[in-house]
Design a protein around this motif. Structure first.
Motif: not given
Length: 230
Positions: A77-97, A118-123
């Motif tokens: 989730r995104h949140y605020d830190e000292n007046g800055v919006r921290i945005i988080e993005l993660a990847f899901i490797d559909t062929q990984g462990s 193309d198509g290997r990752y979801k986010y």
């Protein structure tokens, strides 16, 4: 000596090409945020690495900062830190462990040379799973626009390593960092900015000495639930 000059010239050429390619872009690749987890949750208001993100953003006049991960159980989730919006993005490797699995170095090498198919990752961001990169980055840009972001969003990969070498293993989010740059600016800038980003924490992380000297202890504490402060 002559070979040294050639190497420097090549690096300058690649660096110049990468810089020109990234002009006018929406993402500013910065580098690796840290080496090892200092506390858990490890992206949370008041966490030292979170404060580093906000500090960098405030120093550069950015209203947001993006940190990328390998998806685990978090909603990112995104949140605020000292007046800055921290945005988080993660990847899901559909062929990984998964984020706790063993590293497949041969697969990592193929990805580094040929890019991510193309198509290997979801986010994942804010608990939402996106099937494509375009959907994910559009969501990131929407969050930044809501905060009034002007100019590119500084991007870091989390970089923390649960076990093993924190020097050889580039840690959480490293492939996604490469993936974002490849999509935004092309393969050559992806190589350049990723290599440059590997050097960044040795100068930009004020906790580097503590993290490196106590890496194995901190990894043990984390995996045994001794760093939890929530």
């Amino acid at each position: 000596m002559r070979w040294g000059i050639v190497v420097v010239a090549i690096l300058l050429l690649f660096g110049g090409f990468a810089y020109i390619s990234s002009l006018g872009g929406t993402i500013e690749p910065v580098g690796r945020l840290g080496f090892v987890k200092l506390a858990n949750p490890d992206m949370y208001p008041g966490h030292p690495h979170s404060e580093l993100l906000a500090q960098y953003a405030n120093q550069t006049g950015s209203k947001c900062a993006l940190v990328v991960h390998f998806a685990g159980s978090s909603n990112y989730r995104h949140y605020d830190e000292n007046g800055v919006r921290i945005i988080e993005l993660a990847f899901i490797d559909t062929q990984g462990s998964g984020s706790e699995g063993q590293i497949n170095y041969w697969d990592s090498l193929k990805v580094a040379i040929f890019g991510i198919p193309d198509g290997r990752y979801k986010y994942k961001a804010d608990g939402i799973v996106f099937d494509s990169y375009d959907e994910a980055i559009d969501y990131v840009n929407e969050l930044a626009a809501e905060r009034g972001q002007e100019g590119p969003i500084p991007m870091f990969w989390h970089g923390t390593v649960r076990k093993g070498s924190v020097l050889l293993n580039q840690g959480c989010g490293y492939p996604l960092y490469f993936d974002v740059i490849r999509h935004e600016y092309g393969i050559i800038p992806a190589y350049y900015y990723t290599l440059k980003g590997m050097i960044y924490p040795y100068f930009g992380d004020p906790y580097r000495n503590f993290e490196l000297q106590h890496a194995s202890e901190l990894q043990y504490y984390y995996t045994n639930g001794m760093l939890n402060y929530e």
